[in-house]
Design a protein around this motif. Structure first.
Motif, PDB file in Angstrom:
ATOM      1  N   VAL A   1       0.842  -1.202   0.000  1.00 44.71           N
ATOM      2  CA  VAL A   1       0.000   0.000   0.000  1.00 44.71           C
ATOM      3  C   VAL A   1       0.872   1.245   0.000  1.00 44.71           C
ATOM      4  O   VAL A   1       0.628   2.188  -0.756  1.00 44.71           O
ATOM      5  N   TRP A   2       1.901   1.268   0.842  1.00 46.26           N
ATOM      6  CA  TRP A   2       2.772   2.442   0.904  1.00 46.26           C
ATOM      7  C   TRP A   2       3.528   2.626  -0.399  1.00 46.26           C
ATOM      8  O   TRP A   2       3.763   3.757  -0.826  1.00 46.26           O
ATOM      9  N   ALA A   3       3.912   1.545  -1.046  1.00 41.51           N
ATOM     10  CA  ALA A   3       4.599   1.664  -2.332  1.00 41.51           C
ATOM     11  C   ALA A   3       3.685   2.307  -3.366  1.00 41.51           C
ATOM     12  O   ALA A   3       4.120   3.169  -4.143  1.00 41.51           O
ATOM     13  N   SER A   4       2.416   1.930  -3.370  1.00 42.14           N
ATOM     14  CA  SER A   4       1.488   2.532  -4.326  1.00 42.14           C
ATOM     15  C   SER A   4       1.211   3.992  -3.978  1.00 42.14           C
ATOM     16  O   SER A   4       1.033   4.823  -4.867  1.00 42.14           O
ATOM     17  N   VAL A   5       1.194   4.311  -2.686  1.00 42.24           N
ATOM     18  CA  VAL A   5       1.018   5.710  -2.276  1.00 42.24           C
ATOM     19  C   VAL A   5       2.216   6.541  -2.727  1.00 42.24           C
ATOM     20  O   VAL A   5       2.043   7.639  -3.276  1.00 42.24           O
ATOM     21  N   HIS A   6       3.413   6.046  -2.516  1.00 41.93           N
ATOM     22  CA  HIS A   6       4.614   6.770  -2.948  1.00 41.93           C
ATOM     23  C   HIS A   6       4.613   6.940  -4.466  1.00 41.93           C
ATOM     24  O   HIS A   6       4.991   8.005  -4.976  1.00 41.93           O
ATOM     25  N   GLU A   7       4.205   5.914  -5.175  1.00 39.86           N
ATOM     26  CA  GLU A   7       4.151   5.996  -6.638  1.00 39.86           C
ATOM     27  C   GLU A   7       3.152   7.065  -7.083  1.00 39.86           C
ATOM     28  O   GLU A   7       3.434   7.857  -7.987  1.00 39.86           O
ATOM     29  N   ALA A   8       1.998   7.110  -6.445  1.00 43.03           N
ATOM     30  CA  ALA A   8       0.985   8.111  -6.798  1.00 43.03           C
ATOM     31  C   ALA A   8       1.468   9.516  -6.483  1.00 43.03           C
ATOM     32  O   ALA A   8       1.268  10.448  -7.278  1.00 43.03           O
ATOM     33  N   VAL A   9       2.115   9.693  -5.335  1.00 45.60           N
ATOM     34  CA  VAL A   9       2.624  11.018  -4.956  1.00 45.60           C
ATOM     35  C   VAL A   9       3.722  11.458  -5.914  1.00 45.60           C
ATOM     36  O   VAL A   9       3.755  12.614  -6.353  1.00 45.60           O
ATOM     37  N   ASN A  10       4.615  10.560  -6.275  1.00 44.14           N
ATOM     38  CA  ASN A  10       5.681  10.914  -7.209  1.00 44.14           C
ATOM     39  C   ASN A  10       5.129  11.233  -8.591  1.00 44.14           C
ATOM     40  O   ASN A  10       5.641  12.130  -9.273  1.00 44.14           O
ATOM     41  N   ALA A  11       4.085  10.541  -9.019  1.00 45.61           N
ATOM     42  CA  ALA A  11       3.452  10.846 -10.304  1.00 45.61           C
ATOM     43  C   ALA A  11       2.819  12.233 -10.256  1.00 45.61           C
ATOM     44  O   ALA A  11       2.942  13.020 -11.201  1.00 45.61           O
ATOM     45  N   TRP A  12       2.153  12.555  -9.152  1.00 46.32           N
ATOM     46  CA  TRP A  12       1.542  13.877  -8.984  1.00 46.32           C
ATOM     47  C   TRP A  12       2.616  14.960  -8.987  1.00 46.32           C
ATOM     48  O   TRP A  12       2.470  15.998  -9.629  1.00 46.32           O
ATOM     49  N   ARG A  13       3.705  14.709  -8.277  1.00 45.41           N
ATOM     50  CA  ARG A  13       4.811  15.673  -8.222  1.00 45.41           C
ATOM     51  C   ARG A  13       5.397  15.895  -9.614  1.00 45.41           C
ATOM     52  O   ARG A  13       5.699  17.028 -10.003  1.00 45.41           O
ATOM     53  N   GLY A  14       5.537  14.826 -10.375  1.00 47.95           N
ATOM     54  CA  GLY A  14       6.051  14.946 -11.739  1.00 47.95           C
ATOM     55  C   GLY A  14       5.132  15.781 -12.622  1.00 47.95           C
ATOM     56  O   GLY A  14       5.597  16.602 -13.414  1.00 47.95           O
ATOM     57  N   ARG A  15       3.821  15.577 -12.479  1.00 43.12           N
ATOM     58  CA  ARG A  15       2.869  16.380 -13.262  1.00 43.12           C
ATOM     59  C   ARG A  15       2.939  17.848 -12.867  1.00 43.12           C
ATOM     60  O   ARG A  15       2.865  18.730 -13.727  1.00 43.12           O
ATOM     61  N   CYS A  16       3.092  18.114 -11.578  1.00 41.49           N
ATOM     62  CA  CYS A  16       3.203  19.503 -11.116  1.00 41.49           C
ATOM     63  C   CYS A  16       4.475  20.155 -11.661  1.00 41.49           C
ATOM     64  O   CYS A  16       4.438  21.300 -12.133  1.00 41.49           O
ATOM     65  N   LEU A  17       5.593  19.449 -11.598  1.00 39.91           N
ATOM     66  CA  LEU A  17       6.838  20.001 -12.118  1.00 39.91           C
ATOM     67  C   LEU A  17       6.750  20.228 -13.618  1.00 39.91           C
ATOM     68  O   LEU A  17       7.259  21.232 -14.138  1.00 39.91           O
ATOM     69  N   ASN A  18       6.089  19.321 -14.319  1.00 41.85           N
ATOM     70  CA  ASN A  18       5.923  19.469 -15.758  1.00 41.85           C
ATOM     71  C   ASN A  18       5.086  20.704 -16.074  1.00 41.85           C
ATOM     72  O   ASN A  18       5.437  21.498 -16.947  1.00 41.85           O
ATOM     73  N   ALA A  19       3.983  20.883 -15.360  1.00 40.32           N
ATOM     74  CA  ALA A  19       3.127  22.043 -15.591  1.00 40.32           C
ATOM     75  C   ALA A  19       3.876  23.332 -15.269  1.00 40.32           C
ATOM     76  O   ALA A  19       3.783  24.319 -16.021  1.00 40.32           O
ATOM     77  N   PHE A  20       4.614  23.344 -14.184  1.00 42.03           N
ATOM     78  CA  PHE A  20       5.367  24.543 -13.806  1.00 42.03           C
ATOM     79  C   PHE A  20       6.428  24.866 -14.845  1.00 42.03           C
ATOM     80  O   PHE A  20       6.589  26.026 -15.242  1.00 42.03           O
ATOM     81  N   SER A  21       7.162  23.860 -15.307  1.00 42.29           N
ATOM     82  CA  SER A  21       8.223  24.121 -16.276  1.00 42.29           C
ATOM     83  C   SER A  21       7.652  24.569 -17.615  1.00 42.29           C
ATOM     84  O   SER A  21       8.240  25.422 -18.285  1.00 42.29           O
ATOM     85  N   ARG A  22       6.495  24.029 -18.013  1.00 38.99           N
ATOM     86  CA  ARG A  22       5.858  24.486 -19.259  1.00 38.99           C
ATOM     87  C   ARG A  22       5.423  25.942 -19.126  1.00 38.99           C
ATOM     88  O   ARG A  22       5.596  26.736 -20.062  1.00 38.99           O
TER      89      ARG A  22
END
Length: 56
Positions: free
Chosen positions: A14-35
């Motif tokens: 469960v924690w691995a899937s939570v970390h994966e979801a948080v990292n995916a969200w963080r990646g989307r945020c960084l992508n939006a900010f950099s664009r």
């Protein structure tokens, strides 16, 4: 009163899937900010090249 109690670890799957979801969200945020940052930089660069609007 020195009873030792062990604390069982949580479900690591469960924690691995939570970390994966948080990292995916963080990646989307960084992508939006950099664009957005790139778009603003491009706009400012084009405005700076315009002699009438870019010159202060």
């Amino acid at each position: 009163m020195n009873e030792q109690v062990s604390i069982a670890a949580g479900d690591t799957v469960v924690w691995a899937s939570v970390h994966e979801a948080v990292n995916a969200w963080r990646g989307r945020c960084l992508n939006a900010f950099s664009r957005a940052e790139y778009a603003v930089s491009e706009a400012l660069d084009r405005l700076a090249q315009d002699a009438e609007r870019g010159a202060w």
